[in-house]
Design a protein around this motif. Structure first.
Motif, short mmCIF file in Angstrom:
data_model
loop_
_atom_site.label_atom_id
_atom_site.label_comp_id
_atom_site.label_asym_id
_atom_site.label_seq_id
_atom_site.Cartn_x
_atom_site.Cartn_y
_atom_site.Cartn_z
N THR A 12 0.84 -1.19 0.00
CA THR A 12 0.00 0.00 0.00
C THR A 12 0.88 1.24 0.00
O THR A 12 1.62 1.47 0.95
CB THR A 12 -0.91 0.03 1.25
N PRO A 13 0.84 2.06 -1.08
CA PRO A 13 1.61 3.29 -1.08
C PRO A 13 1.12 4.24 0.00
O PRO A 13 0.03 4.10 0.55
CB PRO A 13 1.35 3.86 -2.48
N THR B 194 -0.23 10.05 -2.16
CA THR B 194 -0.67 9.46 -3.42
C THR B 194 -2.19 9.43 -3.48
O THR B 194 -2.84 9.10 -2.52
CB THR B 194 -0.13 8.02 -3.54
N ASP B 195 -2.73 9.78 -4.65
CA ASP B 195 -4.15 9.61 -4.88
C ASP B 195 -4.39 8.23 -5.45
O ASP B 195 -3.57 7.71 -6.22
CB ASP B 195 -4.66 10.66 -5.87
N PHE B 196 -5.53 7.61 -5.07
CA PHE B 196 -5.81 6.26 -5.51
C PHE B 196 -6.99 6.24 -6.46
O PHE B 196 -7.90 7.05 -6.37
CB PHE B 196 -6.13 5.35 -4.32
N ARG B 197 -6.98 5.29 -7.35
CA ARG B 197 -8.17 4.98 -8.14
C ARG B 197 -8.22 3.47 -8.30
O ARG B 197 -7.20 2.79 -8.32
CB ARG B 197 -8.13 5.68 -9.50
N ARG B 198 -9.41 2.94 -8.40
CA ARG B 198 -9.57 1.50 -8.58
C ARG B 198 -9.26 1.14 -10.03
O ARG B 198 -9.62 1.88 -10.94
CB ARG B 198 -10.99 1.08 -8.21
N LEU C 145 -0.04 -3.17 -9.41
CA LEU C 145 -1.09 -2.54 -8.61
C LEU C 145 -0.69 -2.51 -7.14
O LEU C 145 0.13 -3.31 -6.69
CB LEU C 145 -2.41 -3.30 -8.75
N GLY C 146 -1.29 -1.60 -6.40
CA GLY C 146 -1.20 -1.64 -4.95
C GLY C 146 -2.43 -2.31 -4.38
O GLY C 146 -3.32 -2.74 -5.11
N TRP C 147 -2.47 -2.40 -3.07
CA TRP C 147 -3.62 -3.04 -2.41
C TRP C 147 -3.88 -2.32 -1.09
O TRP C 147 -2.96 -2.07 -0.31
CB TRP C 147 -3.31 -4.51 -2.14
N GLU C 148 -5.13 -1.96 -0.88
CA GLU C 148 -5.52 -1.18 0.30
C GLU C 148 -6.44 -2.01 1.19
O GLU C 148 -7.50 -2.46 0.76
CB GLU C 148 -6.24 0.10 -0.15
N PRO D 139 -7.81 -3.65 -4.72
CA PRO D 139 -6.65 -3.17 -5.47
C PRO D 139 -6.76 -1.69 -5.75
O PRO D 139 -7.87 -1.14 -5.87
CB PRO D 139 -6.72 -3.98 -6.77
N VAL D 140 -5.62 -1.04 -5.88
CA VAL D 140 -5.60 0.39 -6.17
C VAL D 140 -4.53 0.67 -7.20
O VAL D 140 -3.52 -0.03 -7.30
CB VAL D 140 -5.34 1.24 -4.90
N VAL D 141 -4.75 1.72 -7.98
CA VAL D 141 -3.77 2.18 -8.97
C VAL D 141 -3.29 3.55 -8.54
O VAL D 141 -4.06 4.51 -8.56
CB VAL D 141 -4.40 2.28 -10.38
N PRO D 142 -2.03 3.69 -8.15
CA PRO D 142 -1.52 5.03 -7.79
C PRO D 142 -1.50 5.92 -9.03
O PRO D 142 -1.19 5.47 -10.13
CB PRO D 142 -0.10 4.75 -7.30
N GLU D 143 -1.82 7.17 -8.85
CA GLU D 143 -1.68 8.13 -9.93
C GLU D 143 -0.21 8.31 -10.23
O GLU D 143 0.60 8.52 -9.33
CB GLU D 143 -2.31 9.47 -9.55
N ARG D 144 0.15 8.22 -11.51
CA ARG D 144 1.56 8.36 -11.88
C ARG D 144 1.95 9.82 -11.94
O ARG D 144 1.21 10.62 -12.46
CB ARG D 144 1.82 7.69 -13.23
#
Length: 214
Positions: free
Chosen positions: A7-8, A13-17, A26-29, A209-214
């Motif tokens: 988990t970042p 970091t902003d997250f989006r699914r 992917l990350g995981w929250e 799962p989460v996708v960090p904004e690049r």
């Protein structure tokens, strides 16, 4: 390689699914607050098997039941990462890319986007067949008949094992034998799919799962 969710830092970091199945990292929250790494007991750290997993909120959550976690992790490493050890029978099991394929299929059927991303990435890299892996992620296991017979048979078997209730039967075993899988290789295909048919459901109940904004 077993899935190791991280988990970042949410403050930075902003997250989006994720919107679809992907091979991207992917990350995981977690939905529950995991213990801090420094608060784990020696028994809990030992149950992780690999000390570096203290960085993972997922595994720190599972460390609340250390005996179960250790059994889970050793089964994962034996079946998916290395294949079950068989003294004197080296080379007869399922090659690693196809164990990752079997794990990918289970994750795709269960809807576990995080696990599918990890195992699809490995299946594509190790098997050097990214287009076929992406086809499965995009279209699902119904696309199996567009694959060559060996991969199709593995996909059919993994999907049947993951179904609720499972539909895996002697016909699947016969199909796997027809494409050249030994008894040991079939056991690896079954073990990889069966393990993730269970493990995905556990992960899906604990976070997302989460996708960090690049």
């Amino acid at each position: 390689m077993t899935a190791t969710p991280t988990t970042p830092d949410a403050s930075a970091t902003d997250f989006r699914r994720p919107e679809r199945f992907t091979r991207e990292g992917l990350g995981w929250e977690p939905w529950l607050e995991p213990p801090a790494a420094e608060d784990l007991t020696p028994e809990q750290v030992a149950a992780l098997v690999e000390p570096g997993r203290t960085a993972s909120p997922y595994f720190r959550l599972l460390a609340l039941g250390p005996e179960i976690l250790e059994s889970r992790t050793r089964a994962d490493l034996d079946m998916v990462l290395t294949g079950a050890p068989r003294p004197g029978q080296e080379g007869e099991g399922l090659p690693r890319p196809e164990r990752e394929l079997s794990s990918t299929v289970a994750s795709r059927v269960n809807g576990c986007v995080f696990c599918a991303s990890v195992h699809a990435r490995l299946a594509a890299q190790l098997g050097k067949r990214p287009e076929e892996v992406d086809l499965l992620l995009r279209e699902g296991v119904g696309a199996a008949d567009q694959l060559e017979p060996r991969w199709a048979a593995i996909v059919h078997a993994a999907a049947a094992l993951t179904a609720t209730p499972p539909t895996f039967d002697a016909g699947n075993v016969a199909e796997l034998r027809e494409v050249g899988l030994s008894t040991e290789a079939i056991l690896d295909a079954v073990g990889s799919a069966a393990f993730f048919a269970w493990a995905n459901r556990l992960m899906l109940s604990l976070g997302e799962p989460v996708v960090p904004e690049r």
